[in-house]
Design a protein around this motif. Structure first.
Motif, PDB file in Angstrom:
ATOM      1  N   VAL A   1       2.562 -46.730  13.100  1.00  0.00           N
ATOM      2  CA  VAL A   1       1.978 -45.445  12.716  1.00  0.00           C
ATOM      3  C   VAL A   1       0.650 -45.289  13.446  1.00  0.00           C
ATOM      4  O   VAL A   1      -0.066 -46.274  13.673  1.00  0.00           O
ATOM      5  N   ASP A   2       0.303 -44.043  13.815  1.00  0.00           N
ATOM      6  CA  ASP A   2      -0.951 -43.786  14.526  1.00  0.00           C
ATOM      7  C   ASP A   2      -2.107 -43.430  13.607  1.00  0.00           C
ATOM      8  O   ASP A   2      -3.230 -43.895  13.802  1.00  0.00           O
ATOM      9  N   GLU A   3      -1.846 -42.566  12.628  1.00  0.00           N
ATOM     10  CA  GLU A   3      -2.913 -42.054  11.772  1.00  0.00           C
ATOM     11  C   GLU A   3      -2.480 -42.080  10.310  1.00  0.00           C
ATOM     12  O   GLU A   3      -1.295 -41.970  10.003  1.00  0.00           O
ATOM     13  N   ILE A   4      -3.467 -42.208   9.423  1.00  0.00           N
ATOM     14  CA  ILE A   4      -3.217 -42.102   7.987  1.00  0.00           C
ATOM     15  C   ILE A   4      -3.603 -40.690   7.548  1.00  0.00           C
ATOM     16  O   ILE A   4      -4.718 -40.223   7.820  1.00  0.00           O
ATOM     17  N   GLY A   5      -2.687 -40.028   6.873  1.00  0.00           N
ATOM     18  CA  GLY A   5      -2.946 -38.664   6.420  1.00  0.00           C
ATOM     19  C   GLY A   5      -1.654 -37.986   6.012  1.00  0.00           C
ATOM     20  O   GLY A   5      -0.571 -38.563   6.111  1.00  0.00           O
ATOM     21  N   GLY A   6      -1.777 -36.751   5.578  1.00  0.00           N
ATOM     22  CA  GLY A   6      -0.624 -36.006   5.110  1.00  0.00           C
ATOM     23  C   GLY A   6      -0.182 -34.930   6.076  1.00  0.00           C
ATOM     24  O   GLY A   6      -0.515 -34.959   7.275  1.00  0.00           O
ATOM     25  N   LEU A   7       0.526 -33.956   5.550  1.00  0.00           N
ATOM     26  CA  LEU A   7       1.066 -32.875   6.368  1.00  0.00           C
ATOM     27  C   LEU A   7      -0.039 -32.084   7.053  1.00  0.00           C
ATOM     28  O   LEU A   7       0.066 -31.741   8.241  1.00  0.00           O
ATOM     29  N   ASN A   8      -1.114 -31.797   6.330  1.00  0.00           N
ATOM     30  CA  ASN A   8      -2.211 -31.026   6.918  1.00  0.00           C
ATOM     31  C   ASN A   8      -2.864 -31.771   8.081  1.00  0.00           C
ATOM     32  O   ASN A   8      -3.262 -31.160   9.080  1.00  0.00           O
ATOM     33  N   LYS A   9      -2.976 -33.078   7.956  1.00  0.00           N
ATOM     34  CA  LYS A   9      -3.545 -33.886   9.049  1.00  0.00           C
ATOM     35  C   LYS A   9      -2.639 -33.797  10.276  1.00  0.00           C
ATOM     36  O   LYS A   9      -3.113 -33.670  11.412  1.00  0.00           O
ATOM     37  N   ALA A  10      -1.329 -33.863  10.057  1.00  0.00           N
ATOM     38  CA  ALA A  10      -0.379 -33.769  11.176  1.00  0.00           C
ATOM     39  C   ALA A  10      -0.473 -32.414  11.868  1.00  0.00           C
ATOM     40  O   ALA A  10      -0.409 -32.329  13.104  1.00  0.00           O
ATOM     41  N   ILE A  11      -0.652 -31.356  11.085  1.00  0.00           N
ATOM     42  CA  ILE A  11      -0.790 -30.018  11.667  1.00  0.00           C
ATOM     43  C   ILE A  11      -2.063 -29.928  12.504  1.00  0.00           C
ATOM     44  O   ILE A  11      -2.064 -29.355  13.603  1.00  0.00           O
ATOM     45  N   ASP A  12      -3.152 -30.503  12.017  1.00  0.00           N
ATOM     46  CA  ASP A  12      -4.417 -30.499  12.770  1.00  0.00           C
ATOM     47  C   ASP A  12      -4.267 -31.244  14.093  1.00  0.00           C
ATOM     48  O   ASP A  12      -4.793 -30.814  15.132  1.00  0.00           O
ATOM     49  N   ILE A  13      -3.552 -32.378  14.066  1.00  0.00           N
ATOM     50  CA  ILE A  13      -3.344 -33.147  15.299  1.00  0.00           C
ATOM     51  C   ILE A  13      -2.494 -32.341  16.282  1.00  0.00           C
ATOM     52  O   ILE A  13      -2.780 -32.293  17.482  1.00  0.00           O
ATOM     53  N   ALA A  14      -1.441 -31.694  15.769  1.00  0.00           N
ATOM     54  CA  ALA A  14      -0.582 -30.862  16.625  1.00  0.00           C
ATOM     55  C   ALA A  14      -1.390 -29.717  17.233  1.00  0.00           C
ATOM     56  O   ALA A  14      -1.231 -29.384  18.423  1.00  0.00           O
ATOM     57  N   LYS A  15      -2.254 -29.127  16.432  1.00  0.00           N
ATOM     58  CA  LYS A  15      -3.127 -28.047  16.920  1.00  0.00           C
ATOM     59  C   LYS A  15      -4.000 -28.538  18.074  1.00  0.00           C
ATOM     60  O   LYS A  15      -4.155 -27.857  19.095  1.00  0.00           O
TER      61      LYS A  15
END
Length: 594
Positions: free
Chosen positions: A510-524
């Motif tokens: 795994v690269d990062e610890i976080g939830g759906l919102n964190k994944a959206i921020d990374i994608a952004k």
């Protein structure tokens, strides 16, 4: 005779008219339901000033809120049951943070049916809400360890005088079927790779193997450490103190709960309402403006119309359930459905990044490979980020490993990189228990391979073992390529072993610890977007098509669930086990933590 035919035809006409009227009424009701659901989804809810967002989480929390008007419609009582998914829960909490009409949140924690990672995401959203300087209070008759984990983020935690805060630590139990199968003379033939691939242990053993016990203990310890750290920080505890209280079971009632600082006050519901009125600065005769999650979903912020829309989109693809070939169902993730969703997002020029939300224990190795291929193709066209929910293991990790980034919650269960095959031999059961024998005719030596009516030959076992080894080698090769590791490194942390999110990050899964919102921020960030809209996949089926499903299998499943209650999970476990045939990439157990 004339009278006979006269009455017969009259009866037939009466029956036809009755059926006709029934169908007319049926479609009127269906149309009203569809119209009502459609109207509710477009109608803007009004939020009064000085309101309180009331969060009740009584139903099972899924990743994605259903817009199917029949999914939560109880055909036994003809009543709709509100069921909000994690996506809308998170959006509503964020909206309330910026809504001046909402003065605080009331957590009504009567019950909570969700995995630990889901609860963690909700808790993180509540922690973010508190940055607005608004208050959160919670109330319950009984706090389970899961509901208390959520409640501990509150400014004040209240408990009913007859209630209790449960504190005993974590435990899980696994079911084993070996002795039952022996009594039935059913021989489950197991072919596997991976010393930790314990999905097959229930068929082979009557207790956990040493390797399985090792991984289970490690997993529970990691989840419990996260629980301790979060609760200790929020409630100003020492971790040793919490463990001492859990080991000694010192908390026996509401007074003990307050004595040891797990709750702030022991009060009745009317006293809670008085506390809310005090916080809202209203008199005891004034009505409290509560607004629930369902209604608040359709509310808009006063300045929301001023926000600029964008043609740029981030696609969120929800991949939940057991992995199977074909189309998705309510509980299964179909390779055809998910592959099509990834393909549509890849080909849409307005979609600049993809977030694949995975919540699956795995399943068919073949179906997993089909979806993995679509992820690879999508990654070549635009950024792909995986967000892992409660579980993304085995086949769930298979479809995730090719992404640009993988984000998991601290308590997500992942890994389980391993493969197994299950072929039951029921010859003894049919012959000796039922007195049924079988005979066959075939054109070639192995024409009836994989039949349940005879055991595999040594040669056939070797052939299937070779197939399992090939699939495992392919699995770890793809993980190695996706995670930029060597096959040897993947094999050393693979072998079917499961990991909690925190541990998975340490070993590189795994690269990062976080939830759906964190994944959206990374994608952004990867797509270099400043403004974007969210587009959800798979595309929803037609409402009438969903009704037909509800009137068939889903209604049957719901009736069984209503009858069995909490024991429905054991029925599901038996169903899953009975459907495990062929070569699987699936998590070795179904973990339930209270």
């Amino acid at each position: 005779m004339k009278q006979f035919f006269k009455f017969m035809f009259a009866s037939m006409i009466g029956m036809l008219l009755s059926f006709f009227i029934f169908f007319i009424l049926f479609f009127v009701i269906v149309g009203a339901l569809i119209s009502s659901a459609s109207g509710d989804s477009t109608k803007i809810a009004k939020v009064k000033d000085n309101s309180v967002l009331q969060i009740k989480l009584e139903n099972t929390i899924q990743d994605r809120t259903s817009d199917n008007p029949f999914e939560n419609f109880n055909f036994e009582t003809f009543e709709a049951e509100e069921n909000i998914g994690l996506d809308h829960i998170l959006k509503n909490i964020e909206k309330a943070k910026n809504d001046n009409r909402i003065k605080g949140i009331y957590l009504d924690l009567t019950s909570l049916d969700a995995g630990m990672a889901t609860v963690e995401e909700i808790r993180n959203a509540l922690a973010d809400f508190k940055k607005s300087k608004k208050w959160i209070i919670s109330y319950a008759e009984v706090y389970t360890q899961k509901t208390y984990y959520l409640a501990s983020i509150s400014d004040k935690v209240f408990l009913n005088p007859a209630g209790i805060v449960e504190l005993r630590g974590l435990a899980t139990q696994l079911m084993f079927f070996k002795n039952m199968l022996e009594k039935l003379e059913i021989d489950v033939q197991i072919i596997r790779h991976g010393k930790f691939k314990s999905a097959v242990e229930p068929f082979m053993l009557d207790k956990m193997s040493d390797s399985n016990r090792e991984q289970m203990q490690k997993l529970l310890n990691t989840v419990w450490e996260n629980w301790l750290n979060q609760v200790a920080t929020s409630r100003n505890f020492k971790i040793d103190e919490i463990n001492m209280l859990a080991d000694s079971l010192k908390i026996q009632d509401a007074n003990d709960s307050k004595k040891y600082n797990f709750v702030d006050e022991v009060i009745y519901k009317d006293q809670l309402l008085a506390e809310l009125r005090k916080r809202l600065a209203i008199s005891e005769n004034d009505e409290i403006n509560f607004i629930g999650l369902g209604k608040y979903t359709h509310a808009k912020l006063p300045d929301s119309e001023k926000k600029l829309t964008s043609e740029n989109k981030i696609a969120i693809i929800y991949a939940s359930g057991n992995i199977v070939s074909g189309k998705s169902t309510k509980d299964d993730m179909g390779s055809e459905t998910i592959s099509e969703a990834i393909r549509l997002a890849r080909l849409d020029k307005n979609v600049k990044a993809i977030v694949l939300r995975v919540n699956s224990p795995g399943g068919s190795a073949l179906a997993s490979d089909i979806m993995w291929r679509e992820v690879v193709l999508a990654k070549a066209a635009k950024p792909v980020v995986v967000s892992m929910g409660d579980v993304a293991a085995s086949g769930g990790y298979y479809i995730s490993c090719a992404a640009d980034k993988i984000v998991a919650d601290e308590t997500t269960i992942t890994g389980s990189i391993g493969v197994f095959g299950v072929i039951p031999n029921m010859q003894g059961f049919f012959n000796n228990k039922l007195g049924i024998t079988f005979d066959d005719v075939k054109t070639n030596t192995h024409g009836d391979i994989m039949t349940v009516f005879r055991p595999l030959t040594a040669e056939e076992k070797d052939i299937i073992q070779i197939g399992v080894e090939k699939i495992y080698d392919d699995f770890i090769t793809k993980v190695a390529e996706g995670r930029k590791m060597t096959k040897e490194q993947v094999d050393s942390i693979g072998q079917g072993r499961v990991w909690a999110g925190n541990d998975a990050k340490e070993i590189g899964l795994v690269d990062e610890i976080g939830g759906l919102n964190k994944a959206i921020d990374i994608a952004k960030g990867l797509a270099k977007l400043t403004a974007y809209e969210i587009e959800e996949y798979p595309i929803r089926p037609d409402a009438f098509e969903e009704l037909m499903k509800e009137l068939s299998g889903d209604v049957e499943a719901r009736m069984i669930k209503n009858k069995l209650g909490e024991n429905y999970k054991y029925y599901q476990k038996m169903q899953t086990m009975s459907n495990q045939t062929g070569i699987m990439a699936r998590m070795p157990f179904d973990l339930e933590i209270h």
